[in-house]
Design a protein around this motif. Sequence first.
Motif, short mmCIF file in Angstrom:
data_model
loop_
_atom_site.label_atom_id
_atom_site.label_comp_id
_atom_site.label_asym_id
_atom_site.label_seq_id
_atom_site.Cartn_x
_atom_site.Cartn_y
_atom_site.Cartn_z
N GLU A 146 -4.31 8.58 -2.62
CA GLU A 146 -5.09 9.50 -1.80
C GLU A 146 -4.12 10.41 -1.07
O GLU A 146 -3.14 9.95 -0.49
N LYS A 186 4.05 4.36 -4.83
CA LYS A 186 4.56 5.23 -3.76
C LYS A 186 5.44 6.34 -4.34
O LYS A 186 5.37 7.50 -3.92
N GLY A 226 -4.58 6.62 2.72
CA GLY A 226 -5.24 5.48 2.11
C GLY A 226 -4.41 4.22 2.03
O GLY A 226 -3.59 3.93 2.91
N SER A 227 -4.60 3.47 0.95
CA SER A 227 -3.97 2.16 0.80
C SER A 227 -2.45 2.26 0.70
O SER A 227 -1.75 1.32 1.06
N TYR A 253 -0.90 -3.88 -3.56
CA TYR A 253 -1.28 -3.38 -4.88
C TYR A 253 -2.35 -2.28 -4.76
O TYR A 253 -3.51 -2.51 -5.09
N PRO A 254 -1.96 -1.09 -4.32
CA PRO A 254 -2.94 0.00 -4.24
C PRO A 254 -3.42 0.38 -5.64
O PRO A 254 -2.68 0.27 -6.61
N ASN A 255 -4.68 0.80 -5.75
CA ASN A 255 -5.20 1.13 -7.08
C ASN A 255 -5.48 2.62 -7.26
O ASN A 255 -6.00 3.03 -8.28
N ARG A 262 -0.57 4.50 2.41
CA ARG A 262 -0.13 4.67 3.80
C ARG A 262 -0.22 3.35 4.56
O ARG A 262 0.63 3.01 5.37
N ARG A 263 -1.27 2.58 4.25
CA ARG A 263 -1.44 1.27 4.91
C ARG A 263 -0.54 0.20 4.32
O ARG A 263 -0.51 -0.93 4.79
N GLU A 264 0.17 0.56 3.26
CA GLU A 264 1.12 -0.33 2.59
C GLU A 264 0.48 -1.59 2.01
O GLU A 264 1.01 -2.69 2.13
N ALA A 265 -0.66 -1.39 1.34
CA ALA A 265 -1.29 -2.49 0.61
C ALA A 265 -0.33 -2.90 -0.51
O ALA A 265 0.34 -2.05 -1.10
N LEU A 269 3.26 -1.54 -4.85
CA LEU A 269 3.36 -0.48 -3.84
C LEU A 269 4.54 0.45 -4.08
O LEU A 269 4.40 1.67 -4.00
#
Length: 80
Positions: free
Chosen positions: A41, A7, A28-29, A36-38, A31-34, A3
């Motif tokens: 967005e 980021k 997307g992911s 491991y975003p892939n 902003r949601r703080e996943a 992340l």
Amino acid sequence: MDLLKIKKIAERVKSELQPFCSFIEIAGSIRREALYPNDIEIVAVREIKKIRELNDKVNLWKKVKGDALGKYTQRIRKRI
């Protein structure tokens, strides 16, 4: 990619597009703080007076689908 790394990249892309937009946010992911975003967005409202410059900027990136001036576009950008 973790992340924090993605980021930082998203913030750089956002700052590149900022001058051409009246509104821009990372979504997307990220902003949601996943963990491991892939993907990255970004939601943006283009500035009408700078539409040509935005089009030129986005068209430098490899097109996957959609048009730079359309409702949605997906692009691949070289690593920064």
